[in-house]
Design an enzyme around this catalytic site. Structure first.
Site, short mmCIF file in Angstrom:
data_model
loop_
_atom_site.label_atom_id
_atom_site.label_comp_id
_atom_site.label_asym_id
_atom_site.label_seq_id
_atom_site.Cartn_x
_atom_site.Cartn_y
_atom_site.Cartn_z
N ASN A 1 -3.43 8.46 7.99
CA ASN A 1 -2.22 8.01 8.69
C ASN A 1 -1.15 7.57 7.71
O ASN A 1 0.04 7.75 7.97
CB ASN A 1 -2.56 6.89 9.67
CG ASN A 1 -3.26 5.71 9.02
OD1 ASN A 1 -4.15 5.89 8.20
ND2 ASN A 1 -2.85 4.50 9.36
N ASN B 1 3.45 -4.64 15.32
CA ASN B 1 4.48 -3.79 15.93
C ASN B 1 3.88 -2.64 16.71
O ASN B 1 4.44 -1.54 16.72
CB ASN B 1 5.42 -3.24 14.85
CG ASN B 1 6.20 -4.35 14.19
OD1 ASN B 1 6.78 -5.19 14.85
ND2 ASN B 1 6.19 -4.37 12.87
N GLY C 1 -2.43 -1.73 8.86
CA GLY C 1 -2.06 -2.99 8.24
C GLY C 1 -1.46 -3.96 9.25
O GLY C 1 -1.26 -3.60 10.41
N PRO C 2 -1.19 -5.18 8.79
CA PRO C 2 -0.63 -6.19 9.69
C PRO C 2 0.69 -5.73 10.34
O PRO C 2 0.96 -6.06 11.49
CB PRO C 2 -0.41 -7.41 8.80
CG PRO C 2 -0.72 -6.99 7.41
CD PRO C 2 -1.44 -5.70 7.45
N ASN D 1 0.81 -1.22 0.00
CA ASN D 1 0.00 0.00 0.00
C ASN D 1 0.84 1.27 0.00
O ASN D 1 0.59 2.19 -0.78
CB ASN D 1 -0.90 0.03 1.23
CG ASN D 1 -2.08 -0.90 1.07
OD1 ASN D 1 -2.47 -1.22 -0.05
ND2 ASN D 1 -2.65 -1.34 2.18
N ILE D 2 1.85 1.30 0.88
CA ILE D 2 2.66 2.51 1.02
C ILE D 2 3.47 2.75 -0.25
O ILE D 2 3.49 3.85 -0.80
CB ILE D 2 3.62 2.37 2.22
CG1 ILE D 2 2.82 2.24 3.52
CG2 ILE D 2 4.61 3.50 2.27
CD1 ILE D 2 2.54 3.51 4.22
N SER E 1 -7.26 0.86 8.17
CA SER E 1 -6.09 1.57 7.68
C SER E 1 -4.83 1.16 8.44
O SER E 1 -3.75 1.68 8.17
CB SER E 1 -6.37 3.06 7.84
OG SER E 1 -5.35 3.79 7.30
N ARG F 1 -0.04 -3.57 13.34
CA ARG F 1 -0.67 -4.35 14.40
C ARG F 1 0.34 -5.19 15.17
O ARG F 1 0.34 -5.22 16.39
CB ARG F 1 -1.76 -5.24 13.82
CG ARG F 1 -2.95 -4.44 13.38
CD ARG F 1 -3.81 -5.18 12.40
NE ARG F 1 -4.92 -4.34 12.02
CZ ARG F 1 -6.05 -4.24 12.71
NH1 ARG F 1 -6.23 -4.97 13.77
NH2 ARG F 1 -7.00 -3.43 12.31
N CYS G 1 3.31 7.76 11.68
CA CYS G 1 2.31 8.75 11.25
C CYS G 1 1.97 9.68 12.41
O CYS G 1 1.84 10.89 12.23
CB CYS G 1 1.07 8.05 10.73
SG CYS G 1 0.28 6.95 11.91
#
Lengths: 347, 294
Positions: B268, B166, B160-161, B13-14, B158, B164, B126
């Site tokens: 974010n 980290n 991502g894994p 995504n990023i 919004s 979550r 973010c």
């Protein structure tokens, strides 16, 4: 039915009711007297758990470390437990020091749809051979199927059990029986229930949880807790005994602690105020009550309207900052529109 | 002017949002978009744009270092630990969007100048990008501020894994960066995921413990800072305050994403990709000025 484990959150959830101002003397006296009762664990700390002393939720009078050290000295037969919400507390800052102090049991909590944020912590605790439980807060906000998925995640991380928290006291009796009976079919770990009394159902819902297979009941002495309070443990134990369900707990001693110690810690008897009732109806965390009262006074709006609006915005536990946002929004709205704002807008 | 070529490692995504933003840049163009999976959505988008792609991650740059001068790393902290020394050896300027904490911590509105001389810049989190400039503005008016707290709420969809798994690293890195880049004695960062549908916008609340706040000056400085940030994060907005309530100065920020590749509620992610592009563009301008000076 003596296999039910009783988790005592008096010194954790009760912290909300006194704006997190529990003192050294409170903790010492409570722990020394409750140790003989036969409870499985006494959970101690800030209302939102380790690392949650903050401007957001409220600053504790004494540090987590100090609270745990005092409790550790007094608890000899009963396990010492802590509560942690990832996002507030961390392994390095909070779990490591708690392990060093000698905490026996750890409850790692997340909003009911976000269990994966607890993986890192539960797995770490299991690696250190600590007893870890998962907690799913605000369970009324998700379907039983979704809750089952999240319980299974916590089970896969190594949690020995998962406690559902009715954090807003928003559950109807049917929601409790349907969710718990659905879960116990599918999962291997023990299922627990932590009730709030916003609609006068904390004891009844805890009983229904037991009747549907819950093996952990999390409550407090005298119902001491956020908002309208929790399941009053001594009353539940009395009820169970009358129903012929044995618990191995010493009811007289529980009554003595409730009457002689907890009543003095409480600022006022636990009641269902209109604010707590609205909090339950709106499905907003009971612990918001004191913050909502302050914001309502500061911005001159009806505290009930704040709860209704927070409910519309689907705020979860830990989002106390939105109380001020909503209060200011309502204050502006009041001056510009003079529109009436009542419970119907929620339905 | 000839555009400067950049590489993107990480096609999630990023990385893909960066790619979209680079298409709009007047200074940058994407020389290589490289990840590990040729069938990823990002790779498909890049191919449609005619951008060179690879599934050999950093090896694509190692094998042909002429593909780019600047590299965005949008992989993970562990992968960046391996990538950082390679990029240094290849003499590439690295802009790290992972929480690896290797490079110099950078928030464009606060310390961009001092970050351009090194070879690796880290964009913290973010929450850090959103809050640190405002806390700096607060510290400018009230350097005696003893404590600040940031509460960042993010739509569950919004996060991502990576975020979550980290979550501890997120709160700790944000807190450390606030203390380091604002000079406040003590800071705390809290992160909340909210699963509401439709998804909530990225929201940040900053609390500052200040005995006697000068709200007029605070408002002025905070608004100036807001404008500065809006130059590179157009969806950044102060939605409340600074206001004094309950013994604390409260300021709230919302970030609406640009909606390039990621949805608008992902403010974010947008704030960090916007910051990354800004660092790259400033780096190029800085190098050109140096050249012109010689």
């Amino acid at each position: 039915m003596s296999e039910i484990l009783f988790f005592d959150s008096t010194l954790r959830d009760g912290s909300h009711a006194v704006d997190h101002q529990l003192s050294v003397a409170n903790i010492k006296e409570y722990c020394s007297h409750i140790d003989d009762v036969g409870l499985y664990v006494v959970i101690v700390g800030h209302g939102n758990g380790l690392g949650a002393s903050s401007l957001q939720v409220g600053l504790s009078a004494i540090s987590d470390k100090e609270m745990l050290q005092i409790a550790r000295k007094e608890l000899k037969k009963t396990k010492l437990g802590v509560f942690l919400i990832p996002g507030f507390g961390t392994i390095n800052d909070d779990l490591l020091p708690a392990i060093d102090i000698g905490v026996d049991l750890f409850c790692v909590a997340a909003h009911c749809t976000e269990a994966d944020v607890t993986g890192q912590h539960i797995e770490y605790l299991c690696k250190r051979h600590k007893e870890a439980y998962g907690v799913l807060m605000m369970y009324h906000m998700a379907s039983k199927e979704k809750i089952a998925e999240e319980v299974l995640k916590m089970q896969s991380y190594g949690a020995k059990g998962v406690i559902l928290m009715d954090s807003a006291g928003a559950s109807t009796p049917n929601m409790v029986s349907e969710t718990i009976s659905h879960l116990v079919k599918d999962v291997r770990v023990k299922i627990g229930f932590h009730a709030h009394n916003n609609m006068g159902l904390a004891i009844s819902n805890s009983l229904i949880a037991i009747q549907n297979g819950a093996l952990i009941i999390d409550g407090t002495s005298r119902g001491f807790g956020a908002g309208a309070g929790n399941c009053q443990l001594e009353v539940l134990v009395g009820l169970l005994s009358k129903m012929g369900i044995s618990t191995d707990l010493d009811l007289y001693k529980m009554m003595d602690v409730s009457e002689g110690i907890v009543s003095k810690i409480m600022k006022k008897p636990q009641e269902i105020s209109s604010i707590s009732l609205i909090s339950g109806i709106s499905g907003i965390f009971s612990g918001f009550a004191n913050h909502v009262k302050k914001a309502a006074e500061r911005f001159n709006v009806d505290p009930r309207d704040i709860f209704v609006e927070l409910g519309k915005r689907k705020m979860v536990a830990g989002q106390e900052d939105f109380i001020v946002d909503v209060a200011m929004y309502l204050a502006n709205k009041k001056t510009s529109e003079k529109e009436s704002y009542d419970i119907e807008s929620l339905l | 002017m000839k555009k400067v070529r950049v590489g993107i490692i990480g096609t999630g995504n990023i990385g893909t949002d960066l790619l979209f933003k680079i298409q709009r840049s007047e200074i940058l163009e994407c020389g290589i978009f490289t990840g590990r999976r040729l069938d990823s959505q990002g790779i498909k988008k890049a191919e449609l744009m005619g951008v060179k792609t690879s599934c050999e991650s950093i090896n694509a740059i190692l094998n042909n270092s002429n593909l780019c001068e600047i590299v965005f790393d949008a992989t993970s902290a562990t992968v960046h630990q391996k990538n950082a020394p390679i990029l240094k050896r290849l003499n590439k300027f690295a802009i790290d969007l992972t929480p690896s904490r290797i490079g110099k911590m950078c928030v464009p509105a606060v310390n961009i100048r001092e970050c351009l001389e090194g070879d690796n810049v880290n964009l913290i989190t973010c929450g850090g990008q959103a809050a640190i400039p405002i806390i700096n503005a607060i510290m400018k008016v009230h350097p005696e501020t003893e404590y600040v707290e940031l509460v960042a709420s993010i739509a569950s969809k919004s996060a991502g894994p990576g975020t979550r798994v980290n979550i501890d690293e997120f709160t700790q890195a944000t807190r450390d960066a606030i203390e380091k880049l604002t000079g406040v004695r003590k800071a705390k960062a809290i992160i909340i995921l909210n699963p509401a549908e439709p998804p909530v916008l990225m929201h940040n609340t900053i609390y500052a413990k200040i005995q006697k706040p000068d709200l007029n000056r605070l408002k002025k400085e905070v608004n100036l800072m807001e404008k500065l940030i809006q130059e590179y994060v157009p969806g950044y907005k102060i939605t409340l305050g600074p206001v004094f309530e309950n013994g604390r100065v409260t300021t709230m920020i919302e970030v609406i994403g640009k909606g390039d590749y990621l949805p608008k509620y992902s403010g974010n992610l947008d704030i960090i990709t916007c910051a990354a592009i800004n660092v790259a563009e400033e780096y190029v301008k800085h190098k050109l000025t140096l050249k012109a000076g010689k």
